[in-house]
Motif scaffolding. Sequence first.
Motif, PDB file in Angstrom:
ATOM      1  N   ARG A  13       0.837  -1.157  -0.073  1.00 50.22           N
ATOM      2  CA  ARG A  13      -0.102   0.000  -0.122  1.00 50.22           C
ATOM      3  C   ARG A  13       0.963   1.253  -0.081  1.00 50.22           C
ATOM      4  NH1 ARG A  13      -2.911  -4.036   2.354  1.00 50.22           N
ATOM      5  NH2 ARG A  13      -5.126  -3.892   2.354  1.00 50.22           N
ATOM      6  N   ASP A  14       0.668   2.235  -0.761  1.00 55.55           N
ATOM      7  CA  ASP A  14       1.243   3.582  -0.861  1.00 55.55           C
ATOM      8  C   ASP A  14       0.313   4.511  -0.368  1.00 55.55           C
ATOM      9  OD1 ASP A  14       2.653   5.537  -1.622  1.00 55.55           O
ATOM     10  OD2 ASP A  14       3.218   5.004  -3.672  1.00 55.55           O
ATOM     11  N   TYR A  15       0.944   4.971   1.018  1.00 59.08           N
ATOM     12  CA  TYR A  15       0.309   6.105   1.784  1.00 59.08           C
ATOM     13  C   TYR A  15       1.036   7.457   1.435  1.00 59.08           C
ATOM     14  CZ  TYR A  15      -3.231   2.700   3.485  1.00 59.08           C
ATOM     15  OH  TYR A  15      -4.195   1.670   3.378  1.00 59.08           O
ATOM     16  N   LEU A  16       2.080   7.222   0.607  1.00 62.75           N
ATOM     17  CA  LEU A  16       2.732   8.840   0.431  1.00 62.75           C
ATOM     18  C   LEU A  16       1.973   9.919   0.085  1.00 62.75           C
ATOM     19  CD1 LEU A  16       6.182   7.660  -0.846  1.00 62.75           C
ATOM     20  CD2 LEU A  16       5.836   8.276   1.486  1.00 62.75           C
ATOM     21  N   PRO A  17       2.080  10.785   0.667  1.00 58.37           N
ATOM     22  CA  PRO A  17       1.287  12.438   0.457  1.00 58.37           C
ATOM     23  C   PRO A  17       1.745  12.575  -1.182  1.00 58.37           C
ATOM     24  CG  PRO A  17       2.425  12.719   2.398  1.00 58.37           C
ATOM     25  CD  PRO A  17       3.139  11.344   1.932  1.00 58.37           C
ATOM     26  N   LYS A  18       0.742  13.360  -1.752  1.00 58.06           N
ATOM     27  CA  LYS A  18       1.168  13.642  -3.318  1.00 58.06           C
ATOM     28  C   LYS A  18       2.269  14.601  -3.213  1.00 58.06           C
ATOM     29  CE  LYS A  18      -3.650  13.086  -4.885  1.00 58.06           C
ATOM     30  NZ  LYS A  18      -4.873  13.961  -5.491  1.00 58.06           N
ATOM     31  N   LYS A  19       3.057  14.744  -4.215  1.00 56.66           N
ATOM     32  CA  LYS A  19       4.057  15.583  -4.508  1.00 56.66           C
ATOM     33  C   LYS A  19       3.947  16.710  -4.148  1.00 56.66           C
ATOM     34  CE  LYS A  19       7.919  16.946  -7.929  1.00 56.66           C
ATOM     35  NZ  LYS A  19       8.207  16.602  -9.353  1.00 56.66           N
ATOM     36  N   HIS A 138       3.092  -7.856   4.675  1.00 60.08           N
ATOM     37  CA  HIS A 138       2.421  -6.941   4.229  1.00 60.08           C
ATOM     38  C   HIS A 138       3.391  -5.501   4.298  1.00 60.08           C
ATOM     39  CE1 HIS A 138      -1.551  -8.603   4.310  1.00 60.08           C
ATOM     40  NE2 HIS A 138      -1.025  -9.229   5.207  1.00 60.08           N
ATOM     41  N   ALA A 139       3.429  -4.774   3.179  1.00 56.40           N
ATOM     42  CA  ALA A 139       4.252  -3.547   3.108  1.00 56.40           C
ATOM     43  C   ALA A 139       3.525  -2.321   2.891  1.00 56.40           C
ATOM     44  CB  ALA A 139       5.274  -3.489   1.893  1.00 56.40           C
ATOM     45  N   ILE A 140       3.783  -1.414   3.782  1.00 56.10           N
ATOM     46  CA  ILE A 140       2.963   0.005   3.665  1.00 56.10           C
ATOM     47  C   ILE A 140       3.999   1.169   3.478  1.00 56.10           C
ATOM     48  CG2 ILE A 140       1.610   1.747   4.797  1.00 56.10           C
ATOM     49  CD1 ILE A 140       0.552  -0.381   6.287  1.00 56.10           C
ATOM     50  N   CYS A 141       4.004   1.794   2.280  1.00 53.57           N
ATOM     51  CA  CYS A 141       4.918   3.143   2.111  1.00 53.57           C
ATOM     52  C   CYS A 141       4.306   3.998   2.540  1.00 53.57           C
ATOM     53  CB  CYS A 141       5.068   3.038   0.517  1.00 53.57           C
ATOM     54  SG  CYS A 141       6.404   4.474   0.094  1.00 53.57           S
ATOM     55  N   ALA A 142       4.802   4.627   3.715  1.00 51.79           N
ATOM     56  CA  ALA A 142       4.097   5.892   4.356  1.00 51.79           C
ATOM     57  C   ALA A 142       4.927   6.670   5.271  1.00 51.79           C
ATOM     58  CB  ALA A 142       2.983   5.361   5.271  1.00 51.79           C
ATOM     59  N   ASP A 143       4.768   7.950   5.308  1.00 54.14           N
ATOM     60  CA  ASP A 143       5.383   8.529   6.343  1.00 54.14           C
ATOM     61  C   ASP A 143       4.865   8.427   7.614  1.00 54.14           C
ATOM     62  OD1 ASP A 143       6.709  10.517   8.172  1.00 54.14           O
ATOM     63  OD2 ASP A 143       5.646  12.484   6.864  1.00 54.14           O
ATOM     64  N   PHE A 144       5.471   7.601   8.439  1.00 49.04           N
ATOM     65  CA  PHE A 144       5.076   6.832   9.791  1.00 49.04           C
ATOM     66  C   PHE A 144       4.721   8.088  10.627  1.00 49.04           C
ATOM     67  CE2 PHE A 144       9.365   5.784  10.255  1.00 49.04           C
ATOM     68  CZ  PHE A 144       9.796   6.666  11.343  1.00 49.04           C
ATOM     69  N   SER A 145       5.441   9.123  10.502  1.00 48.54           N
ATOM     70  CA  SER A 145       5.056  10.191  11.552  1.00 48.54           C
ATOM     71  C   SER A 145       3.842  10.936  11.405  1.00 48.54           C
ATOM     72  CB  SER A 145       6.039  11.361  11.525  1.00 48.54           C
ATOM     73  OG  SER A 145       6.165  12.011  10.496  1.00 48.54           O
ATOM     74  N   ASN A 146       3.127  10.519  10.277  1.00 53.95           N
ATOM     75  CA  ASN A 146       1.717  10.935  10.035  1.00 53.95           C
ATOM     76  C   ASN A 146       0.610   9.791  10.144  1.00 53.95           C
ATOM     77  OD1 ASN A 146       2.088  13.723   9.563  1.00 53.95           O
ATOM     78  ND2 ASN A 146       2.816  13.136   7.217  1.00 53.95           N
ATOM     79  N   SER A 147      -0.526   9.846  10.219  1.00 51.99           N
ATOM     80  CA  SER A 147      -1.310   8.825  10.440  1.00 51.99           C
ATOM     81  C   SER A 147      -1.475   8.111   9.038  1.00 51.99           C
ATOM     82  CB  SER A 147      -3.129   9.251  10.925  1.00 51.99           C
ATOM     83  OG  SER A 147      -3.437  10.387   9.821  1.00 51.99           O
ATOM     84  N   PHE A 148      -1.727   6.783   9.101  1.00 53.95           N
ATOM     85  CA  PHE A 148      -1.935   5.853   8.139  1.00 53.95           C
ATOM     86  C   PHE A 148      -2.931   4.759   8.680  1.00 53.95           C
ATOM     87  CE2 PHE A 148       2.005   4.736   9.589  1.00 53.95           C
ATOM     88  CZ  PHE A 148       1.792   3.110   9.953  1.00 53.95           C
ATOM     89  N   LYS A 149      -3.566   3.965   7.611  1.00 55.66           N
ATOM     90  CA  LYS A 149      -4.347   2.980   7.942  1.00 55.66           C
ATOM     91  C   LYS A 149      -3.668   1.652   7.852  1.00 55.66           C
ATOM     92  CE  LYS A 149      -8.725   5.178   6.890  1.00 55.66           C
ATOM     93  NZ  LYS A 149     -10.104   4.918   6.303  1.00 55.66           N
ATOM     94  N   LEU A 150      -3.815   0.611   8.673  1.00 57.20           N
ATOM     95  CA  LEU A 150      -3.405  -0.731   8.553  1.00 57.20           C
ATOM     96  C   LEU A 150      -4.498  -1.594   7.759  1.00 57.20           C
ATOM     97  CD1 LEU A 150      -2.124  -1.403  12.035  1.00 57.20           C
ATOM     98  CD2 LEU A 150      -0.905  -0.820  10.328  1.00 57.20           C
ATOM     99  N   PRO A 151      -3.832  -2.820   7.048  1.00 55.17           N
ATOM    100  CA  PRO A 151      -4.720  -3.402   6.074  1.00 55.17           C
ATOM    101  C   PRO A 151      -5.798  -4.185   7.241  1.00 55.17           C
ATOM    102  CG  PRO A 151      -2.428  -4.248   5.756  1.00 55.17           C
ATOM    103  CD  PRO A 151      -2.337  -2.912   6.992  1.00 55.17           C
TER     104      PRO A 151
END
Length: 291
Positions: A13-19, A138-151
């Motif tokens: 899952r890719d949760y990176l913010p937009k550019k 599972h892999a999650i691409c995210a800035d973990f300092s911000n909120s994100f959802k788990l599968p």
Amino acid sequence: MVGGMKSSIVSFRDYLPKKDAFTTELIFGLSQADKSIPCKYFYDERGSELFDQICNLPEYYLTRTEEFLLQEKAAEIAELLGPEVLIIEYGCGSIQKVRVIIDSLRNPVGYIAVDISPEHLRIAAEKLAQDYPSMEVHAICADFSNSFKLPRGLTRQRCVGFFLGSTIGNFGYKHAAKLLSQIAAHVGPGGGLVIGVDLKKDESVLFDAYNDASGITAEFNLNLLSHINSQFGATFDLNDFEHEARYNCVEGRIEMYLVSRRAHSVRVGENLFYFAENEKIHTENSYKYDI
């Protein structure tokens, strides 16, 4: 496939913010009187490779100390965590240190890798899945300092967060507390956390760890500018900056900077930034704790 079981990650899952969001954050940091760039920009593919090299440097005591402690305490940690746990690792990097705990656990049901560098993350997670075919990866691409959802569905198991490498030191105290609250929400009631924290020690040891003789940390720091050039079309000339790392005894932290060698200007998109000679860009903090 190994023994009829899967040998690749179950989900990515890719949760990176937009550019645009990254650009806004970058422009804000460079527009301040005391210029700064968030340390998460270190971790493009090259930056992740350089950090792996840093972890093997003789001066960089953090990795080998943590690995020794994990080896020494693996059985005790596994007993405390219990059987059939789901591991969530924040800032997983190359996914190496957690393996000693996985090997000691009874029937771990899954592993969720969370990191900001998509290429590095996918390669590391695929390798782990191949090595542990009975465990869902599972892999999650995210800035973990911000909120994100788990599968969905995975968190029915007992969840345990892993936050190693003293990465908590990159955050100021208020931000660190917020991040730990987010991890607590992820693992839920009855969950757990294994965390690596670097203690305060002799300043010469700290200085050498961030100013290695081979210059890998300096290259890592300067690569941040290469990353910004490639991702945002900026015009940083790496020859115009040099690495600086020093210990701030008042704040109890290592501070890393990129120091301008001369007066010059840099364009980031439509924005032009002026640098005086010896002006600094603050790139990272690494807080050291006492007991």
